[in-house]
Design a protein around this motif. Structure first.
Motif, short mmCIF file in Angstrom:
data_model
loop_
_atom_site.label_atom_id
_atom_site.label_comp_id
_atom_site.label_asym_id
_atom_site.label_seq_id
_atom_site.Cartn_x
_atom_site.Cartn_y
_atom_site.Cartn_z
N ASP A 1 -7.94 11.08 -2.57
CA ASP A 1 -6.62 11.14 -1.96
C ASP A 1 -6.61 10.36 -0.64
OD1 ASP A 1 -5.53 12.64 -3.93
OD2 ASP A 1 -5.30 14.47 -2.76
N ILE B 1 -9.44 3.54 -6.72
CA ILE B 1 -9.13 4.63 -5.80
C ILE B 1 -10.12 5.77 -6.04
CG2 ILE B 1 -7.39 6.26 -5.01
CD1 ILE B 1 -6.62 3.39 -4.52
N THR C 1 -7.62 3.46 -11.23
CA THR C 1 -7.47 2.07 -10.82
C THR C 1 -5.99 1.73 -10.80
OG1 THR C 1 -9.57 1.49 -11.86
CG2 THR C 1 -8.10 -0.31 -11.30
N PHE D 1 -3.98 3.90 0.73
CA PHE D 1 -4.60 2.75 0.06
C PHE D 1 -3.82 1.49 0.41
CE2 PHE D 1 -1.28 4.01 -2.87
CZ PHE D 1 -0.77 2.81 -3.32
N THR D 2 -4.52 0.34 0.35
CA THR D 2 -3.90 -0.97 0.59
C THR D 2 -4.55 -1.98 -0.34
OG1 THR D 2 -3.53 -0.44 2.92
CG2 THR D 2 -3.39 -2.75 2.29
N THR E 1 4.38 0.24 2.78
CA THR E 1 3.49 1.40 2.93
C THR E 1 4.02 2.64 2.23
OG1 THR E 1 4.59 2.05 4.99
CG2 THR E 1 2.68 0.58 5.17
N ARG F 1 0.11 5.87 -0.49
CA ARG F 1 -0.74 7.06 -0.40
C ARG F 1 -0.88 7.69 -1.79
NH1 ARG F 1 -2.62 10.61 3.45
NH2 ARG F 1 -1.69 9.35 5.12
N VAL F 2 -2.09 8.23 -2.05
CA VAL F 2 -2.40 8.93 -3.29
C VAL F 2 -2.45 10.43 -3.00
CG1 VAL F 2 -4.10 9.30 -5.12
CG2 VAL F 2 -3.68 6.99 -4.26
N GLY G 1 0.82 -1.21 0.00
CA GLY G 1 0.00 0.00 0.00
C GLY G 1 0.84 1.25 0.00
N LEU H 1 -7.20 -2.34 -7.73
CA LEU H 1 -7.75 -1.57 -6.61
C LEU H 1 -8.25 -0.24 -7.15
CD1 LEU H 1 -8.20 -1.24 -3.54
CD2 LEU H 1 -5.91 -0.22 -3.44
#
Length: 381
Positions: free
Chosen positions: A143, A140, A129, A146-147, A188, A119-120, A117, A138
């Motif tokens: 913001d 999205i 996606t 995400f995992t 992460t 971060r956006v 995962g 996944l």
């Protein structure tokens, strides 16, 4: 135990036999078993008095110190293996040493699993996606963190990519720290940065004769246009943003008025190329003032256009002339009754950026003397 006898044999004489010695010692046995599935390094087992055992591979193992029969033991994992990270569990971990080596302890190691995962940042559109390893998709929505749903074993490779870019507005998202190998914890640090896709704003100018035309977009980003043809603003506009093309400075020499068509709207998913700027040359009146006119029939001319003037005051020719056009005002017919002579000052020039109002026509009445002939005069006085 094992017991040994000293002085065990002999012949009884005239006294009790009391020197027979029986010495017993408790037998010691090793503790061990089998390790399966070990792939990482650093696995260390512990078993009370039997000591510690550091394992390097799957297979049989044995603690270094034998312990006496009757000793209770507990085998546990003191350190789990790493690179890849694994979780090892022990079966038959406890017991009491009997009369043989303990060989039934089973240590089973399986790879630890961790999530992928990150971060956006900067997401404005919809439909983004992400994809991990060509299988785990996944969606999205905004913001934030995400995992991915599927975890991966430690030591497995991962590669995060953008499967579908967002739209409304159209954006381009890029992935940093996108690939690597799963280690001893959750991944992460994947970073997805989204920025709106930009498109150029352009169009065509027609009818341009003058110089100095300057166009602007959204009250900035000026572009100077010197001739008919295409133009493009230097700065592109992001999808979803508005554009508004205006004339910042009209052309001169000759003076023209340029108007914009298809000049405003919202950028969607393609370049804007249909802005149209049409320029027409401005026209201005030619005129001035007459003074001293007393007669009738005065006619003035500008080229082929004639203008009768009936009295003092301002005058203006009916036909306005385009900027840049030469003009020349003349007297077509002088006034009569009384006879006058009219002269012109500031009568010629070139139309600029305003009406011509400084032509001066001054009329003066023609003066004549009165006289004749005397005959037969003899006297004086």
């Amino acid at each position: 135990q094992t017991c040994a006898i000293e002085n065990a044999t002999g012949t009884i004489t005239n006294a009790d036999v009391t020197d027979i010695v029986i010495t017993c010692t408790t037998q010691s046995y090793t503790i061990g078993g089998t390790i399966t599935g070990l792939a990482g390094s650093g696995l260390r087992l512990r078993a009370n008095e039997a000591g510690r055992y550091r394992a390097t591979a799957s297979g049989p193992f044995q603690f270094p110190t034998a312990v006496p029969s009757g000793t209770s033991y507990t085998v546990e994992v003191e350190e789990q293996p790493r690179r890849p990270s694994q979780t090892c569990t022990v079966t038959n971990a406890t017991g009491v040493v009997a009369d043989a080596n303990v060989t039934n302890i089973e240590v089973t190691c399986t790879a630890s699993r961790f999530t992928i995962g990150g971060r956006v940042h900067g997401l404005q559109g919809s439909g983004l996606t992400l994809l991990n390893n060509d299988g785990d998709e996944l969606a999205i929505a905004s913001d934030g963190v995400f995992t991915f749903g599927a975890s991966l074993e430690s030591g497995a490779a991962y590669e995060v990519s953008v499967a579908t870019q967002p739209s409304n507005p159209l954006q381009i998202c890029s992935v940093a720290h996108a690939s690597g190998t799963v280690g001893d914890g959750n991944v992460t640090n994947v970073r997805v940065d989204c920025a709106a896709q930009t498109f150029p704003i352009s169009g065509t100018v027609s009818g341009l004769l003058g110089s100095g035309l300057v166009l602007r977009n959204n009250n900035g980003d000026p572009v100077e246009v010197d001739s008919d043809g295409g133009f493009t603003f230097p700065r592109e506009i992001a999808s979803g943003a508005n554009y508004n093309v205006t004339v910042h400075r009209q052309p001169s020499n000759p003076t023209q008025a340029c108007t914009v068509s298809n000049g405003s709207g919202t950028v969607t998913t393609a370049a804007i190329s249909n802005v149209s700027v049409s320029c027409t040359t401005s026209s201005f009146a030619v005129g001035g003032r007459v003074s001293g006119l007393a007669g009738t029939g005065l006619v003035i001319a500008n080229g082929v256009e004639q203008l009768p003037v009936s009295g003092d005051g301002p005058f203006t020719f009916a036909t306005a002339l385009p900027s840049g056009t030469a003009y020349g005002v003349t007297i077509a017919t002088q006034p009569s009754d009384p006879e006058q002579v009219c002269t012109i000052s500031n009568g010629s020039g070139t139309i600029g950026a305003s009406n011509i109002t400084n032509i001066q026509i001054a009329c003066t009445t023609v003066q004549y003397t009165i006289g004749g002939t005397i005959s037969g005069l003899a006297g004086q006085g």
